[in-house]
Each structure stands twice: as C-alpha cells, then as structure tokens.
Design a protein around this motif. Structure first.
Motif, PDB file in Angstrom:
ATOM      1  N   LEU A  44     -19.453  99.535 -23.248  1.00  0.00           N
ATOM      2  CA  LEU A  44     -18.661  99.252 -22.097  1.00  0.00           C
ATOM      3  C   LEU A  44     -19.227  99.342 -21.015  1.00  0.00           C
ATOM      4  O   LEU A  44     -19.474 100.375 -20.300  1.00  0.00           O
ATOM      5  N   LEU A  45     -19.231  98.008 -20.234  1.00  0.00           N
ATOM      6  CA  LEU A  45     -20.072  97.794 -19.111  1.00  0.00           C
ATOM      7  C   LEU A  45     -19.048  98.283 -17.867  1.00  0.00           C
ATOM      8  O   LEU A  45     -17.844  98.457 -18.022  1.00  0.00           O
ATOM      9  N   PRO A  46     -19.533  98.649 -16.706  1.00  0.00           N
ATOM     10  CA  PRO A  46     -18.431  99.066 -15.430  1.00  0.00           C
ATOM     11  C   PRO A  46     -17.490  98.029 -15.445  1.00  0.00           C
ATOM     12  O   PRO A  46     -16.303  98.498 -14.894  1.00  0.00           O
ATOM     13  N   HIS A  47     -17.493  96.767 -15.653  1.00  0.00           N
ATOM     14  CA  HIS A  47     -16.296  95.824 -15.383  1.00  0.00           C
ATOM     15  C   HIS A  47     -15.425  95.950 -16.523  1.00  0.00           C
ATOM     16  O   HIS A  47     -14.325  95.697 -16.300  1.00  0.00           O
ATOM     17  N   ALA A  48     -15.828  96.219 -17.651  1.00  0.00           N
ATOM     18  CA  ALA A  48     -14.945  96.389 -18.853  1.00  0.00           C
ATOM     19  C   ALA A  48     -14.386  97.834 -18.426  1.00  0.00           C
ATOM     20  O   ALA A  48     -12.850  97.874 -18.776  1.00  0.00           O
ATOM     21  N   MET A  49     -14.912  99.042 -18.036  1.00  0.00           N
ATOM     22  CA  MET A  49     -14.215 100.108 -17.635  1.00  0.00           C
ATOM     23  C   MET A  49     -13.065  99.919 -16.464  1.00  0.00           C
ATOM     24  O   MET A  49     -12.059 100.536 -16.396  1.00  0.00           O
ATOM     25  N   ARG A  50     -13.579  98.910 -15.392  1.00  0.00           N
ATOM     26  CA  ARG A  50     -12.850  98.513 -14.450  1.00  0.00           C
ATOM     27  C   ARG A  50     -11.550  98.396 -15.017  1.00  0.00           C
ATOM     28  O   ARG A  50     -10.082  98.831 -14.521  1.00  0.00           O
ATOM     29  N   GLU A  51     -11.568  97.385 -15.864  1.00  0.00           N
ATOM     30  CA  GLU A  51     -10.093  96.754 -16.570  1.00  0.00           C
ATOM     31  C   GLU A  51      -9.394  97.762 -17.441  1.00  0.00           C
ATOM     32  O   GLU A  51      -8.281  97.756 -17.362  1.00  0.00           O
ATOM     33  N   LEU A  52     -10.229  98.624 -18.136  1.00  0.00           N
ATOM     34  CA  LEU A  52      -9.225  99.817 -18.978  1.00  0.00           C
ATOM     35  C   LEU A  52      -9.003 100.732 -18.100  1.00  0.00           C
ATOM     36  O   LEU A  52      -7.880 101.324 -18.465  1.00  0.00           O
ATOM     37  N   ALA A  53      -9.559 100.975 -16.878  1.00  0.00           N
ATOM     38  CA  ALA A  53      -9.004 101.920 -15.839  1.00  0.00           C
ATOM     39  C   ALA A  53      -7.805 101.463 -15.461  1.00  0.00           C
ATOM     40  O   ALA A  53      -6.557 102.131 -15.369  1.00  0.00           O
ATOM     41  N   ALA A  54      -7.670 100.236 -15.180  1.00  0.00           N
ATOM     42  CA  ALA A  54      -6.388  99.393 -14.622  1.00  0.00           C
ATOM     43  C   ALA A  54      -5.299  99.579 -15.867  1.00  0.00           C
ATOM     44  O   ALA A  54      -3.962  99.667 -15.477  1.00  0.00           O
ATOM     45  N   LEU A  55      -5.786  99.679 -17.032  1.00  0.00           N
ATOM     46  CA  LEU A  55      -4.524  99.614 -18.137  1.00  0.00           C
ATOM     47  C   LEU A  55      -4.294 101.107 -18.631  1.00  0.00           C
ATOM     48  O   LEU A  55      -3.311 101.132 -19.370  1.00  0.00           O
ATOM     49  N   GLY A  56      -4.781 102.123 -17.625  1.00  0.00           N
ATOM     50  CA  GLY A  56      -4.561 103.558 -17.885  1.00  0.00           C
ATOM     51  C   GLY A  56      -5.054 104.243 -19.066  1.00  0.00           C
ATOM     52  O   GLY A  56      -4.457 105.202 -19.316  1.00  0.00           O
ATOM     53  N   VAL A  57      -6.291 103.646 -19.687  1.00  0.00           N
ATOM     54  CA  VAL A  57      -6.805 104.144 -20.683  1.00  0.00           C
ATOM     55  C   VAL A  57      -8.065 104.760 -20.549  1.00  0.00           C
ATOM     56  O   VAL A  57      -8.551 105.185 -21.549  1.00  0.00           O
ATOM     57  N   GLN A  58      -8.545 104.721 -19.212  1.00  0.00           N
ATOM     58  CA  GLN A  58     -10.037 105.328 -18.948  1.00  0.00           C
ATOM     59  C   GLN A  58     -10.227 106.683 -19.420  1.00  0.00           C
ATOM     60  O   GLN A  58     -11.068 106.893 -20.128  1.00  0.00           O
ATOM     61  N   ALA A  59      -9.269 107.548 -19.201  1.00  0.00           N
ATOM     62  CA  ALA A  59      -9.494 108.963 -19.388  1.00  0.00           C
ATOM     63  C   ALA A  59      -9.392 109.335 -20.665  1.00  0.00           C
ATOM     64  O   ALA A  59      -9.988 110.296 -21.350  1.00  0.00           O
ATOM     65  N   ARG A  60      -8.662 108.231 -21.736  1.00  0.00           N
ATOM     66  CA  ARG A  60      -8.717 108.633 -23.103  1.00  0.00           C
ATOM     67  C   ARG A  60     -10.029 108.157 -23.692  1.00  0.00           C
ATOM     68  O   ARG A  60     -10.464 108.593 -24.874  1.00  0.00           O
ATOM     69  N   ILE A  61     -10.559 107.124 -23.167  1.00  0.00           N
ATOM     70  CA  ILE A  61     -11.904 106.391 -23.606  1.00  0.00           C
ATOM     71  C   ILE A  61     -13.017 107.147 -23.384  1.00  0.00           C
ATOM     72  O   ILE A  61     -13.911 107.674 -24.066  1.00  0.00           O
TER      73      ILE A  61
END
Ligand SMILES: Cc1cc2nc3c(=O)[nH]c(=O)nc-3n(C[C@H](O)[C@H](O)[C@H](O)COP(=O)(O)OP(=O)(O)OC[C@H]3O[C@@H](n4cnc5c(N)ncnc54)[C@H](O)[C@@H]3O)c2cc1C
Length: 413
Positions: A44-61
């Motif tokens: 997961l590159l930083p732009h994928a992580m940016r999207e996952l953060a916006a979905l509220g799941v970064q802390a789980r991933i």
C-alpha cells in the motif's frame, strides 16, 4: 438513492464505505460464498494509505503489516543498482505498508459490516448482467446453485475485477492483453532480508525478476518474517499461466537456479514457500468509456494494469472516493457517473500505458542496457548516477499520483 455494487474486493468495499460516509445507501454483491484470509502480499503506497485513512481504517491496517523503510533495486546477478527511502522515511506524512492481502480485505469487510449493517454484503451473489431503463437498473445475480434473482438500484457499479462480467456486457469479446509475461507468487517464512523492512526488486522481466518484501513480523517467536515474493519472466510465445492452478515451487525455483547471493538465496526462498499461486501478467487496452447511463466500471474492471508499480489498489480506492463525491454532488445519476469517468479515465489510462513501458523496474532494465546485459565490474556509479535513476522513480510517482506533493496537505474526508 440506492447503489448496487457488483464485487466486494478492495474497490467495491471502499466504495461502500465512501458512499455510506456521504449518506448514500448501497449494497455489495460478491461472488464468493465465504470471506477467507487467502492470497499473498500487497503493498500500500502512500496514496493508497491516504485513501484508507480517509475511510477511517488506517489505524487498523498499520499494525497488521510492515512499514517499508526503503526500496532497493539489484540486477539479476545480485549487484546493487539503486536505493531510495520510502513512505514516512522519505518525508511523506503516510507510511508505505506491506500487508497480507487477506488481512487488508478483512479490515475493509469488517468496517462495512459494522457501519452499514450485517446485510450490506451479499455473499454467493455472482453478478451476471444488468439492464436499465429511465428509472433505474436491474442487476441480475446468481448463486452457486444457479438460482437467479434481480436487484433494483438507481445505479450499478461494476467492481468485479479484471475478468469483470459486467464489463464484458459492454465490451463483448474483448481480449486480455498478454505479452508472454507469467508470474508466480508465494509467501515463505524467512529470516529478515537486508533491513527486514526492505522492498526488493531483483532483475527484470527479460532476465527473470523477483520482487521480495516482508508482510508479517516474528511469525515463529524467533524473529522470522513472512516474506512475500513474486517471480516474473517474459518468454515470447509462452502459454498464459492459469489463475486456478497452484504453482509448483520446485519448478519456479528452477527458473532462478543460479540466483544465490550473499544476502539472499532465491531458489531456496521459492522452494520453501508453503504455497505458490500462478498469475499471468495481463491488462487491457484502455477504453474510451466506462459509463453507460446508470452503469459504470471501477477499479480493475475499469482499468486493469500490470502489477508493476504496486499501484492498482490505490487507483481503485481513488476511483471509489471520486465516484462517491460525484454521486453526493447531486444533479442526476447518469451525469454523476459521467463526471466520475471524466475525472478518472485519462489518468488511469496513462498509468496502464506507463506500467507497460516505463514501470519502476525500468531502473534495472536501464542498468542492464548500460552494462551490455552483463554483470558490471566495480560499482553502478561507473555507469549511471543515483540521481539519474531517481528521476525514473520520481517520474513514475508523478504518473501514478504519489509524488510527495500529491500526498501532502490536509487529510481527505
Ligand atoms: C499479482 C498481483 C499483484 C498485485 N500487487 C499489488 C500491490 O502490491 N499493490 C497494489 O496497490 N495493487 C496490487 N495489485 C493490484 C490490485 O490487487 C488490484 O488493482 C485491486 O485488487 C483492484 O481492486 P478491485 O476491487 O477492482 O478488484 P479485485 O480486488 O479483484 O476484486 C474484485 C472482486 O469481485 C469479485 N467478483 C468477481 N466477479 C464477480 C461477479 N461476476 N459478481 C460478483 N463479484 C465478483 C471477486 O471475487 C473480488 O472479490 C496486484 C495485482 C496482482 C494481480
């Protein structure tokens, strides 16, 4: 408004979360009957992580994967070619993560069930066709026993992957583009390689290529990691690998028999894998339309690309956000789907082309060209500067949408 999402992979689940966040009702129809943590690794590159953060799941991933420190390139003789820091270590506000694909999928799936309710995802629901009229769409769904039903929705989004049944309805007879490149993927319990947080590319598709990165730390209490690897080779005239056939580790190891370096024994890494999956490296030529009235395509169904830039999931996640934004903006469903296509089709077509011609591993192909396809004496610096190689890497980041300026700034919502 009610949206039917065909396919519950990364793109379909992200779309469900994005729509729900904007107050738009949706349900997901997924072909498989059971969600299981299968498969291998994904980066997961930083732009994928940016999207996952916006979905509220970064802390789980983040805790489920390994944060990459660096990306390192070697030629097929194991000689060092190029190195750069990655993710937060390169100054991004977000990490680059190697993770088991099944764990990523589980996080997205759980988030959808928690937020949208247990009935939001229909399993054993293969989408086989869609009809539409001025009022809405009728999505035809079939279970494993062949029983069919029809689901009404204001729009249908095809998120059913590279072999999309719904895309086939609009592009019948469209072939997969296969250029003789086959791949094998596996995971192996292994001691940490280099830093234990290094993403490695070795060789090129012409010489044979290995991509190697860790996805789980300390799997045995003795510091071993679960290491994901991908073997790739282009052989003109080769038959296409079969998605449904398990690969034979010994047979794959044979292709790399003399790849034994001080820092990695490649045949051993492959031969000791618990399981090997076969994939053909395929994509599709970009098309001029994804949107047909109230139906549109998203993710791999829209723009399947060679997995040479660790970037397909990021594009599916961006598609999901953009489509949800356009639907939330109002003004008619077909118009919203058309605006989504207008924003996403050209940038993703460019990535499809770039992944064919100048992907990141072009760095190694360039080194091979400069050394006449032979091991070089001395150091790579005698042939080309690190700055010149960095330009290839930076150009790819710009095309794929993860140059530092693309990921800087305020978090998305
Ligand atoms: C070998 C390989 C390595 C990759 N590595 C990376 C990487 O490191 N980083 C990265 O970002 N990307 C990577 N990718 C790309 C990434 O996996 C895809 O771009 C991403 O999964 C696309 O998501 P999607 O939801 O569009 O499709 P998928 O994830 O393929 O999901 C499609 C879903 O639809 C379901 N489905 C299929 N047909 C139907 C139907 N008829 N009806 C209902 N459901 C259906 C499937 O079961 C699946 O759940 C890789 C791809 C491959 C092949």
């Amino acid at each position: 408004m009610r949206i039917a999402i065909a396919g519950g992979g990364i793109g379909g689940l992200a779309l469900a979360l994005s729509l729900h966040h904007r107050g738009i009702a949706c349900e997901v129809y997924e072909a498989v009957a059971q969600v299981r943590e299968i498969g291998v690794g994904i980066t997961l590159l930083p732009h994928a992580m940016r999207e996952l953060a916006a979905l509220g799941v970064q802390a789980r991933i983040e805790p489920l994967g390994i944060e990459n420190l660096e990306s390192v390139f070697f030629n097929r003789w194991g000689q060092f070619v190029y190195r750069e820091p990655r993710g937060r270590h390169a100054g991004y506000p977000l990490p680059e993560i190697g993770i088991h694909r099944g764990k990523l999928h589980r996080v997205l799936h759980d988030a959808v069930l928690e937020r949208l309710g247990p009935d939001a995802v229909h399993l054993d629901a293969r989408c086989i066709g869609v009809e539409q009229d001025g009022q809405g769409c009728a999505l035809r769904v079939q279970d494993a026993r062949g029983a069919e039903r029809t689901v009404r929705a204001d729009a249908v989004v095809a998120c059913d992957g590279i072999n999309s049944a719904l895309r086939r309805q609009f592009y019948p007879g469209e072939p997969l583009a296969f250029a003789g490149i086959n791949t094998w993927r596996g995971v192996t319990v292994h001691r940490p390689i280099l830093t234990g947080k290094s993403y490695l590319r070795i060789g090129s598709i012409e010489t044979g290529k290995m991509v190697v990165y860790p996805i789980v730390d300390d799997v045995d209490g003795q510091g071993s990691q679960l290491v994901n690897w991908v073997a790739e080779i282009q052989r003109p005239g080769a038959a296409m690998n079969d998605w449904n056939r398990p690969g034979d580790p010994a047979e794959v190891a044979q292709l790399f028999a003399d790849w034994r370096f001080d820092w990695l024994d490649v045949p051993r890494l492959i031969a000791t894998a618990s399981q090997v999956f076969e994939y053909p490296m395929v994509d599709r030529d970009p098309v001029r339309r994804w949107t047909f009235g109230r139906v549109t395509l998203l993710g791999d169904a829209a723009h399947p690309m060679y997995p040479r830039g660790s970037n397909g999931s990021a594009q599916a996640l961006i598609d999901a956000r953009v489509l949800a934004d356009e639907l939330a903006a109002g003004g008619g469903v077909p118009e919203a789907l058309a605006r989504y296509e207008a924003r996403r089709l050209a940038p993703t077509a460019r990535i499809v082309e770039t992944n064919r011609t100048v992907p990141p591993d072009f760095i190694i192909m360039k080194a091979d060209a400069l050394s006449g396809g032979r091991p070089f004496a001395g150091s790579i610096d005698d042939l080309v500067t690190q700055d010149e190689l960095r330009r290839i890497s930076d150009d790819y980041k710009r095309v794929a949408g993860f140059a530092p300026e693309d990921v800087a700034g305020k978090p998305l919502s």
